[in-house]
Design an enzyme around this catalytic site. Structure first.
Site, PDB file in Angstrom:
ATOM      1  N   ARG A 126      -2.551  -2.377  13.984  1.00  0.00           N
ATOM      2  CA  ARG A 126      -4.018  -2.475  14.105  1.00  0.00           C
ATOM      3  C   ARG A 126      -4.362  -3.894  14.522  1.00  0.00           C
ATOM      4  O   ARG A 126      -4.395  -4.801  13.694  1.00  0.00           O
ATOM      5  CB  ARG A 126      -4.714  -2.102  12.792  1.00  0.00           C
ATOM      6  CG  ARG A 126      -4.568  -0.632  12.465  1.00  0.00           C
ATOM      7  CD  ARG A 126      -5.430  -0.188  11.290  1.00  0.00           C
ATOM      8  NE  ARG A 126      -5.152   1.208  10.988  1.00  0.00           N
ATOM      9  CZ  ARG A 126      -4.280   1.624  10.081  1.00  0.00           C
ATOM     10  NH1 ARG A 126      -3.587   0.724   9.386  1.00  0.00           N
ATOM     11  NH2 ARG A 126      -4.075   2.903   9.865  1.00  0.00           N
ATOM     12  N   TYR A 149       2.458  -5.152  13.281  1.00  0.00           N
ATOM     13  CA  TYR A 149       1.314  -4.405  12.760  1.00  0.00           C
ATOM     14  C   TYR A 149       0.538  -3.731  13.885  1.00  0.00           C
ATOM     15  O   TYR A 149       0.264  -4.338  14.921  1.00  0.00           O
ATOM     16  CB  TYR A 149       0.400  -5.344  11.972  1.00  0.00           C
ATOM     17  CG  TYR A 149      -0.637  -4.618  11.139  1.00  0.00           C
ATOM     18  CD1 TYR A 149      -0.264  -3.570  10.314  1.00  0.00           C
ATOM     19  CD2 TYR A 149      -1.977  -4.998  11.186  1.00  0.00           C
ATOM     20  CE1 TYR A 149      -1.207  -2.910   9.544  1.00  0.00           C
ATOM     21  CE2 TYR A 149      -2.926  -4.346  10.409  1.00  0.00           C
ATOM     22  CZ  TYR A 149      -2.530  -3.296   9.597  1.00  0.00           C
ATOM     23  OH  TYR A 149      -3.466  -2.632   8.846  1.00  0.00           O
ATOM     24  N   GLU A 175       0.794  -1.237   0.000  1.00  0.00           N
ATOM     25  CA  GLU A 175       0.000   0.000   0.000  1.00  0.00           C
ATOM     26  C   GLU A 175       0.820   1.277   0.000  1.00  0.00           C
ATOM     27  O   GLU A 175       0.385   2.296  -0.508  1.00  0.00           O
ATOM     28  CB  GLU A 175      -0.925   0.090   1.228  1.00  0.00           C
ATOM     29  CG  GLU A 175      -1.915  -1.015   1.376  1.00  0.00           C
ATOM     30  CD  GLU A 175      -1.476  -1.951   2.470  1.00  0.00           C
ATOM     31  OE1 GLU A 175      -2.333  -2.342   3.252  1.00  0.00           O
ATOM     32  OE2 GLU A 175      -0.276  -2.280   2.553  1.00  0.00           O
ATOM     33  N   ASP A 187      -2.022  -5.051   3.825  1.00  0.00           N
ATOM     34  CA  ASP A 187      -2.055  -5.397   5.253  1.00  0.00           C
ATOM     35  C   ASP A 187      -2.913  -6.623   5.554  1.00  0.00           C
ATOM     36  O   ASP A 187      -3.876  -6.925   4.849  1.00  0.00           O
ATOM     37  CB  ASP A 187      -2.583  -4.215   6.079  1.00  0.00           C
ATOM     38  CG  ASP A 187      -1.590  -3.068   6.145  1.00  0.00           C
ATOM     39  OD1 ASP A 187      -0.389  -3.326   5.986  1.00  0.00           O
ATOM     40  OD2 ASP A 187      -2.019  -1.919   6.343  1.00  0.00           O
ATOM     41  N   HIS A 200      -3.144 -13.396  15.130  1.00  0.00           N
ATOM     42  CA  HIS A 200      -2.496 -12.100  15.107  1.00  0.00           C
ATOM     43  C   HIS A 200      -1.781 -11.875  16.428  1.00  0.00           C
ATOM     44  O   HIS A 200      -2.027 -12.554  17.411  1.00  0.00           O
ATOM     45  CB  HIS A 200      -3.538 -10.998  14.883  1.00  0.00           C
ATOM     46  CG  HIS A 200      -4.122 -11.036  13.504  1.00  0.00           C
ATOM     47  ND1 HIS A 200      -5.198 -10.258  13.154  1.00  0.00           N
ATOM     48  CD2 HIS A 200      -3.787 -11.753  12.406  1.00  0.00           C
ATOM     49  CE1 HIS A 200      -5.497 -10.504  11.874  1.00  0.00           C
ATOM     50  NE2 HIS A 200      -4.651 -11.399  11.413  1.00  0.00           N
ATOM     51  N   GLU A 234      -9.388  -4.520   5.762  1.00  0.00           N
ATOM     52  CA  GLU A 234      -9.144  -3.412   4.847  1.00  0.00           C
ATOM     53  C   GLU A 234      -8.064  -3.805   3.835  1.00  0.00           C
ATOM     54  O   GLU A 234      -8.181  -3.538   2.636  1.00  0.00           O
ATOM     55  CB  GLU A 234      -8.698  -2.187   5.651  1.00  0.00           C
ATOM     56  CG  GLU A 234      -9.032  -0.858   5.017  1.00  0.00           C
ATOM     57  CD  GLU A 234     -10.508  -0.537   5.013  1.00  0.00           C
ATOM     58  OE1 GLU A 234     -10.928   0.157   4.076  1.00  0.00           O
ATOM     59  OE2 GLU A 234     -11.245  -0.992   5.910  1.00  0.00           O
ATOM     60  N   ASP A 265      -5.444  -7.530   7.322  1.00  0.00           N
ATOM     61  CA  ASP A 265      -6.720  -7.287   7.992  1.00  0.00           C
ATOM     62  C   ASP A 265      -7.786  -7.111   6.915  1.00  0.00           C
ATOM     63  O   ASP A 265      -7.504  -7.252   5.717  1.00  0.00           O
ATOM     64  CB  ASP A 265      -6.648  -6.068   8.930  1.00  0.00           C
ATOM     65  CG  ASP A 265      -6.195  -4.794   8.223  1.00  0.00           C
ATOM     66  OD1 ASP A 265      -6.228  -4.744   6.971  1.00  0.00           O
ATOM     67  OD2 ASP A 265      -5.800  -3.850   8.913  1.00  0.00           O
TER      68      ASP A 265
END
Length: 787
Positions: free
Chosen positions: A299, A297, A23, A96, A342, A100, A98
């Site tokens: 989040r 990460y 990204e 990423d 995670h 999103e 997740d």
């Protein structure tokens, strides 16, 4: 990006056979350093497609089928990515790990028309050589359940916003908008404000004593409070001349255990308490640390640490502090939607106690390192002592307590902060007691009976609001920061510090001179960086609570979050989930068409103006809350803007009439009038067509001529220091002094001055060169600004 502008990544004449798409450019740069010459790493600069504006984005009749389009600023990016894809044998989608990130990979696959056989999805939670290599070795397919969970959230939020916002425009005020999670966050802040407004403080008297033993002092306290001053005074007088003796000593071992490693929420809270970061700032700095490969990460709602991480932490603890400081711990994640695969937020390399970077990156990294390493350290061992003190003149007992740290354990590295504030200095003062023995007589230095008051629940900070949303099950790690930023951007909530008010309290005391009492003052209600609702928030919240109870209901919003989790785990069809929500919601939307604007609680009659007999009304105006004398049909009605902190629902007639004394003439300066008033940005002095803000402690109704002149002079001096130079060729171009040093201002854009240039000696040509050749930040990535 315009068609004639060049992107930051350039086509190579010989393309690598493996293309990795991430990204962000920073991430791409770090990862490319770990992969060999057979890999080319490029960036999509975040999302490349989104729902277009307008009512054509979602086909409600066709099971909420979305129509996506490439956003205008990503068309050139897609063009370049297609060029890279054309020459690549294998494409790795590495956004990423997740929902999103999964959606970004899916959109890239669709837009770039990637073939299943040569497209691989790779994920990692840290940007290290080991993690990237493992990801390349263990690719998977795009997880469509995760994509659908993200789609469901995006589509549902668009439907709510698209249908609610026009209603707010028609019924309350043009330009308003509503969001599903944002509206719930605003409701929490509004309800807390009303709770504080209604709160009536009750007083009581707390008894504390200070004793001396062999030259050392310590404090003790009566375990109960007295409701009235008569009881407190009687108790103190009973203690005059009394003998104080240690009746009992109880010593017992205790321990403190470390907190779990950081999740997104706890990192935001602790960075707020310890570093005074906003939630958005915490996430921005953490993103830089992650993309540079320094932390995992950021989040996540998991407190889990991998076996490798635990072993790495163990090695570092034993090396830095000794084996007795290590204690392996596994923490259980409470959140139902958390994915245990995670990890919590932790350093990628525990042996690095600090990292390079700007000061904020260093400070946040240190916080993350300390919290993660402390989570794998031994308990702190304490010895708690409680002394019971008898009083010869009364059966009441005083209690003194203290604790000694026998073994530091994790406290050698880190102690978690709390949001709780001590009642006073003596409450916070629990230290070491001097050596005491049963039967020992004590010398009383003083005993106080201080009037204290109950306190309402505190206003939310950004961090405590995140904590509350998480407790209610509303939002997920990726939503906290944007939610809090949005409600401030939309001016439903303001974050600011406000001064408190003075309050009287009584303090009674006995000492060697006998009994005395004194009236004292303290400041109460002072707030620093707290979230306050605006008038528009109050009105919109009440409208939504009345007409859309589901949308703004805490438990319903949490239930929707769980349904998103079910979709992500393949347990529910996303279209069915939206259908269940939308039917009832849309019916409510249609019903509100019959609600008259006059029925919306956005105005209030306060009474009659004693001079004219006309009604005095508080209401929302086009530019904010105001009070007016005269009804809407009155051609001679008068208006006055409300001051900061005043609310339509509780402003008094007296307060409203005071506002009509503004604007007021303060005096003359340089043969021109000075006028004090209140505007959109607070109280001001207007002089010669220019505005100067008043200081916090100054009141526009009371400011003197001398004080106003001083403000004007100070503002001129500050402006002169700020201005370095302008150019005759183009007066719009200015070189100014800013908070971070000199810069160029041209129109609405600011431009950095290169380090090898001196601001004072810049020529017009050099300044133009800097403007034309310097990238400015725009829509999440860098593009070159045209002059």
């Amino acid at each position: 990006m315009d068609g004639n502008q060049q992107p930051f990544f350039k086509l190579q004449s010989i393309m690598s056979k493996n293309l990795v798409i991430v990204e962000s450019p920073a991430k791409a740069k770090t990862i490319e350093g770990y992969l060999g010459k057979d890999y080319k790493v490029v960036s999509s600069y975040g999302h490349v497609r989104d729902l277009p504006k307008g009512d054509k984005a979602i086909d409600i009749q066709n099971r909420f089928k979305p129509t996506y389009e490439v956003t205008a600023d990503k068309k050139e990016v897609i063009k370049q990515l297609k060029s890279h894809v054309k020459d690549a044998q294998t494409v790795y989608l590495a956004s990423d790990d997740d929902r999103e990130g999964e959606a970004i990979s899916w959109h890239l696959k669709e837009v770039l028309k990637l073939k299943e056989e040569n497209t691989k999805r790779i994920v990692f939670r840290e940007i290290t050589k080991n993690a990237i290599t493992k990801a390349i070795e263990n690719p998977r397919q795009i997880d469509i359940d995760l994509v659908n969970a993200q789609q469901a959230r995006r589509i549902l939020d668009r439907l709510v916003g698209f249908e609610l916002s026009p209603i707010l425009w028609k019924k309350i005020k043009t330009g308003l908008s509503a969001g599903r999670v944002q509206s719930v966050a605003v409701r929490l802040i509004v309800e807390r404000e009303r709770e504080i407004e209604k709160f009536k403080a009750k007083s009581s008297f707390r008894i504390t004593a200070q004793f001396e033993v062999e030259g050392k002092t310590f404090n003790a306290e009566l375990p109960k409070k007295f409701e009235g001053k008569e009881e407190a005074e009687a108790f103190l007088k009973k203690c005059l001349g009394a003998t104080f003796i240690i009746e009992n000593l109880e010593t017992k071992p205790g321990k403190k255990s470390p907190a779990a490693p950081f999740t997104t929420s706890t990192l935001q809270q602790e960075a707020s308490r310890k570093l005074y970061f906003s939630v958005a700032q915490t996430m921005s700095v953490a993103q830089k640390l992650y993309e540079a490969g320094k932390i995992t990460y950021m989040r996540t709602d998991s407190v889990n640490l991998s076996e490798d991480a635990m072993q790495s932490a163990k090695n570092e603890i034993i090396s830095a502090y000794g084996p007795e400081f290590h204690h392996a711990r596994k923490y259980a994640t409470k959140s139902e939607g958390a994915q245990e695969a995670h990890e919590a937020i932790r350093p990628t390399d525990f042996s690095k106690h600090e990292v390079a970077g700007d000061r904020n990156e260093q400070r946040l990294y240190e916080l993350i390192w300390k919290r993660a390493i402390a989570s794998q350290m031994a308990d702190a061992k304490l010895e708690k002592t409680v002394a019971t003190i008898g009083i010869s003149s009364t059966p009441e007992k005083l209690i003194a307590s203290g604790e000694v740290i026998k073994f530091e354990g994790f406290l050698k590295v880190y102690l978690e902060s709390t949001d709780e504030e001590p009642e006073d200095e003596e409450s916070a003062n629990k230290g070491l007691l001097p050596p005491l023995t049963v039967g020992q007589l004590l010398k009383l230095l003083k005993m106080k009976g201080r009037e204290s008051f109950t306190r309402p629940a505190p206003r939310y900070t950004e961090a405590s609001l995140v904590k509350k949303l998480e407790e209610l099950g509303i939002g997920r790690p990726s939503t906290y920061a944007p939610t809090i930023s949005t409600i401030q951007k939309r001016e439903y909530v303001v974050k600011e510090s406000r001064e408190g008010t003075e309050r009287n309290y009584l303090e009674m005391k006995i000492d060697s001179r006998g009994f005395s009492k004194q009236d004292k003052t303290e400041i109460t209600g002072a707030d620093k960086n707290k979230l306050f609702p605006t008038n528009i928030a109050m009105v919109v919240n009440d409208f939504l609570v009345e007409h859309f109870p589901n949308v703004i209901d805490f438990s319903f919003t949490a239930k929707v979050e769980k349904e998103f989790d079910d979709i992500a785990q393949g347990g529910q069809d996303w279209q069915d989930m939206i259908d269940n929500f939308y039917g009832k919601f849309h019916t409510r939307v249609e019903e509100t068409a019959n609600v008259a604007r006059a029925d919306v609680n956005s105005s209030r009659e306060l009474g009659k103006d004693p001079k004219t007999g006309k009604p005095v009304i508080a209401r929302l105006g086009r530019f904010g809350p105001l009070v007016q004398i005269g009804d809407q049909e009155d051609e001679e009605k008068q208006f006055a803007s409300m001051k900061k902190g005043q609310f339509i629902e509780n402003i008094t007639l007296e307060d409203a009439l005071e506002l009509f004394k503004l604007p007021r003439d303060v005096g003359m300066f340089e043969d021109k009038k000075m006028v004090a008033g209140v505007g959109k940005f607070g109280p001001y002095i207007r002089h010669d067509g220019k505005f100067v803000s008043l200081k916090k402690e100054q009141d526009p109704l009371g400011i003197t001529e001398e004080e106003a002149i001083q403000l004007i002079v100070e503002k001129r001096e500050a402006d002169e220091k700020k201005h370095i130079k302008t150019f005759e060729e183009n007066p719009e171009i200015q070189i100014l002094n800013g908070r971070w040093g000199p810069y160029i201002k041209f129109g609405k854009n600011n431009f950095k001055i290169p380090k090898d240039k001196e601001a004072e000696s810049l020529t017009y040509k050099e300044t133009i060169d800097i403007i034309e050749n310097q990238p400015v930040k725009k829509t999440g990535r860098f593009t070159k600004k045209k002059a």
